[in-house]
Enzyme design. Structure first.
Site, PDB file in Angstrom:
ATOM      1  N   GLU A 132      32.704  75.066  12.314  1.00 18.29           N
ATOM      2  CA  GLU A 132      32.872  75.643  13.652  1.00 18.29           C
ATOM      3  C   GLU A 132      33.067  77.160  13.554  1.00 18.29           C
ATOM      4  O   GLU A 132      34.127  77.685  13.898  1.00 18.29           O
ATOM      5  CB  GLU A 132      34.048  74.979  14.361  1.00 18.29           C
ATOM      6  CG  GLU A 132      33.842  73.482  14.582  1.00 18.29           C
ATOM      7  CD  GLU A 132      35.088  72.770  15.097  1.00 18.29           C
ATOM      8  OE1 GLU A 132      36.186  73.379  15.038  1.00 18.29           O
ATOM      9  OE2 GLU A 132      34.969  71.617  15.540  1.00 18.29           O
TER      10      GLU A 132
ATOM     11  N   GLU B 247      31.189  66.059  15.076  1.00 20.13           N
ATOM     12  CA  GLU B 247      32.545  65.620  15.403  1.00 20.13           C
ATOM     13  C   GLU B 247      32.614  65.277  16.885  1.00 20.13           C
ATOM     14  O   GLU B 247      32.033  65.987  17.714  1.00 20.13           O
ATOM     15  CB  GLU B 247      33.583  66.707  15.107  1.00 20.13           C
ATOM     16  CG  GLU B 247      33.725  67.091  13.655  1.00 20.13           C
ATOM     17  CD  GLU B 247      34.783  68.175  13.442  1.00 20.13           C
ATOM     18  OE1 GLU B 247      35.631  68.357  14.359  1.00 20.13           O
ATOM     19  OE2 GLU B 247      34.754  68.837  12.399  1.00 20.13           O
TER      20      GLU B 247
END
Length: 518
Positions: A301, A436
Site C-alpha cells: 500500500e 486484501e
C-alpha cells in the site's frame, strides 16, 4: 606540564555545587555518599537533529540538577562525546558519513532517575553509496528465457484458476521498524511460527491462493548493499512451498517493510528505486526456477505516509516508477521470470486512485501482468475498532437499524467500485488481485446499550458482507484474497487458530467460501 581535563573539571564543580545546595544524600552502588536533589529536573534545548550524508557534529544543551545518561544502540551512526555526567552540559553528538543510498534515523534517549525520559530524534540524508548493478543480458545474473512449465496462459486465464485467496498476514512481514537497523522475525507480532499443518488447513477449507506478505529490510547481511540473508530467502521459500505442494497459487511481495517506500517524492525516488531493484533482483533470481503457480507482487500500500488523500502528480509519478522498476528488474533476470505473471499496485491500492493515476508499466512480455487493489469499505464497519463509533451491521438486511449501519459503502458501492476495476483493467486484459479485504470481528457482549445489535446479528451481518464482497469480486473478474492477521479475539480478522490450525470463525469462513459455490 599540567593538563586539565575540562570535562572532569566540570563534573567536579557540579558535584561541589550540588553538595552545598540543600539536597538529600544517599549511597551509590560502591557505598559512597552522593548528593541527590529533592526534585530532579531534566530537559534539552531541542529534540531533533538532521545531518547531511557527509555526517558532522552538533550540540545538545542539557539542563539538569542530577546525574543523567545518554543511551543509544551500540551500532548507532551518531554518538555523543559524553555518555553520562551530572548537571548542565553541552554535549557534542557526532554523525558518521552515510555511505548507503538510504536515509537513516535513530533515537538517543536522555535518562535520569526520578525524571521522565527525553527522546532525541536524529536523522541523516541518504548518501551516494555503491550503485546496484542492473542485470544485463549476458550478465552473470541473467539466463536465457525458459518457458518450461510456464503454461501458455494469459493473466486473465490464470486469474480464473486462482479461485478464492487467503492472506498469511502479520507473520513473514513482522518487523521492528523502529530499531536501527530493523529487527524482527515471523513471531514478532504475536503469531506462532508458520507450519505446513496451517497451510494444509487453509487448503482444506477451500482456498486456492495464498498471499504471503514479506518484509526484507530486517533480514539483511549488509545494509549498504541490501544483501538479503540466504537463510531468510530459504525460510520464505519453505513457507511458499507449503502452499505450492498443495497445488495452490502463491503471491510473495515486498510488503510495508517499515515504510521505506512511503516517500513517493522526487527527492527520494532514485534511492527507493535502487533499494527496490536490489531486493527484486535477489528475490527473482532465487525463485526463478518456480513455475507459474508462483507470482510476484512489487509492493503493498505505497502512499505518502503523512496522509491518505489522493496523490499529487509528483506522488503518482514516483509511485508508478516503483512499479516499472519492479517489473523491469524481474524480467531482466530471464529464465522463467521472462514469462512469470507479475502484479503491480495502484496508489495506496485504493480503487479510485488506481483508476485515476495508475500507469501500466512497459513490459516486453505480453499478457503477463495483473493490477492489485485492496478493499475495506466502509471503514466504520470493516476497520473501526471503537465500538462506540463503529457500525456493527452492514447491508440491505439491516438497513432499518438506523445508527448501526453506515449510510454509504453498501451493496451499490461494492458494485460501483468493482465495476470500475472491471471496466478499466479486467476488460482491457489486466486481471485484478483484490490483495486484501475483510471486516474485523467484534465482541459485542460487553456493550451496555440495550439497543445495540446482538452478537448473532453482528456475526450474520459480517458473514453477509464477506459473502457479498467475495461474490462481487468473482463476478467482476477479480481475485478475492481475504485478509487474515492471525488475531482470533475482539477486532481480529482470523479465520484459523494458527497454533491449533483449527477453524476459529466458521461463520466468516462459510460466508467467503460459499461465494465461490453460488
Amino acid at each position: 606540564m599540567l593538563i586539565i581535563d575540562k570535562t572532569k573539571m566540570l563534573t567536579y564543580l557540579l558535584l561541589f555545587t550540588l553538595f552545598f545546595s540543600g539536597t538529600a544524600c544517599k549511597e551509590d552502588s560502591a557505598g559512597e555518599d552522593i548528593d541527590e536533589p529533592d526534585e530532579v529536573t531534566l530537559s534539552i534545548d531541542q529534540d531533533s537533529y538532521d545531518f547531511s550524508a557527509d555526517g558532522g557534529s552538533d550540540k545538545i544543551l542539557i539542563t539538569s540538577n542530577a546525574k543523567w545518561k545518554l543511551t543509544y544502540e551500540s551500532d548507532a551512526f551518531c554518538k555523543p562525546t559524553i555518555q553520562s555526567a551530572i548537571g548542565d552540559a553541552d554535549v557534542t553528538i557526532n554523525a558518521t558519513a552515510n555511505e548507503t543510498t538510504a536515509a537513516r534515523s535513530m533515537v538517543m534517549t536522555l535518562t535520569s532517575e526520578g525524571a521522565e525520559d527525553v527522546a532525541i530524534s536524529i536523522s541523516q540524508a541518504a548518501g551516494e553509496g555503491e550503485p546496484v548493478d542492473p542485470i544485463e543480458p549476458e550478465g552473470p545474473d541473467y539466463v536465457d528465457p525458459d518457458n518450461t512449465d510456464m503454461r501458455d496462459l494469459t493473466s486473465i486465464q490464470l486469474s480464473q484458476l486462482m479461485g478464492i485467496g487467503w492472506n498469511l498476514g502479520n507473520s513473514m512481514e513482522a518487523i521492528n521498524a523502529g530499531s536501527t537497523p530493523p529487527t524482527g522475525s515471523e513471531t514478532t507480532w504475536g503469531n506462532p511460527v508458520v507450519t505446513k499443518e496451517l497451510i494444509d488447513a487453509v487448503k482444506a477449507a477451500g482456498f486456492n491462493t495464498i498471499r504471503v506478505p514479506v518484509s526484507w529490510s530486517h533480514m539483511l547481511s549488509d545494509q549498504s548493499t541490501y544483501k538479503i540473508k540466504t537463510e531468510w530467502l530459504q525460510r520464505v521459500e519453505e513457507v511458499a512451498n507449503y502452499a505450492l505442494d498443495n497445488e495452490m497459487y502463491v503471491v510473495i511481495n515486498v510488503h510495508w517493510d517499515g515504510g521505506w517506500m512511503d516517500h513517493p517524492f522526487y527527492s527520494e525516488q532514485d534511492a527507493i528505486n535502487e533499494k527496490l531493484a536490489a531486493f527484486w533482483k535477489q528475490i527473482a533470481v532465487y525463485f526463478r526456477d518456480y513455475d507459474d503457480h508462483l507470482l510476484f507482487a512489487g509492493s503493498n500500500e505505497v502512499r505518502n505516509e503523512a496522509n491518505y488523500n489522493a496523490p499529487t502528480a509528483e506522488e503518482a509519478e514516483v509511485q508508478n516508477s516503483f512499479n516499472q522498476t519492479f517489473l523491469t528488474t524481474v524480467r531482466a533476470t530471464g529464465g522463467r521470470n521472462t514469462y512469470r505473471h507479475l502484479i503491480v499496485q495502484g496508489f495506496n491500492t485504493n480503487i479510485d486512485h488506481t483508476v485515476n493515476e495508475l500507469t501500466i508499466p512497459d513490459d516486453e512480455t505480453e499478457d503477463r501482468m495483473m493490477v492489485e487493489v485492496h478493499y475495506y469499505d466502509p471503514y466504520n464497519f470493516s476497520l473501526d475498532e471503537n465500538a462506540a463509533s463503529g457500525k456493527p451491521l452492514w447491508g440491505e438486511p439491516y438497513k432499518d437499524q438506523t445508527g448501526y449501519v453506515d449510510t454509504w459503502g453498501q451493496e451499490d458501492w461494492v458494485e460501483e467500485q468493482f465495476g470500475k476495476m472491471k471496466t478499466n483493467f479486467v476488460d482491457k486484459g489486466y486481471p485484478v488481485l483484490l490483495g486484501e479485504y475483510g471486516a474485523l470481528w467484534r465482541d459485542v457482549s460487553g456493550i451496555s446499550d440495550p439497543n445495540y445489535p446482538s452478537q448473532s446479528e453482528h456475526d450474520e451481518s459480517r458473514k453477509y458482507y464477506l459473502n457479498y464482497v467475495t461474490k462481487a469480486a468473482l463476478d467482476n473478474g477479480i481475485i478475492p484474497v481475504y485478509w487474515d492477521n492471525g488475531h482470533t479475539g475482539n477486532n481480529g480478522f482470523a479465520l484459523f487458530n494458527r497454533s491449533s490450525t483449527e477453524v476459529s470463525n466458521q461463520s466468516a469462513l462459510d460466508g467467503i467460501i460459499s461465494a465461490g459455490e453460488e
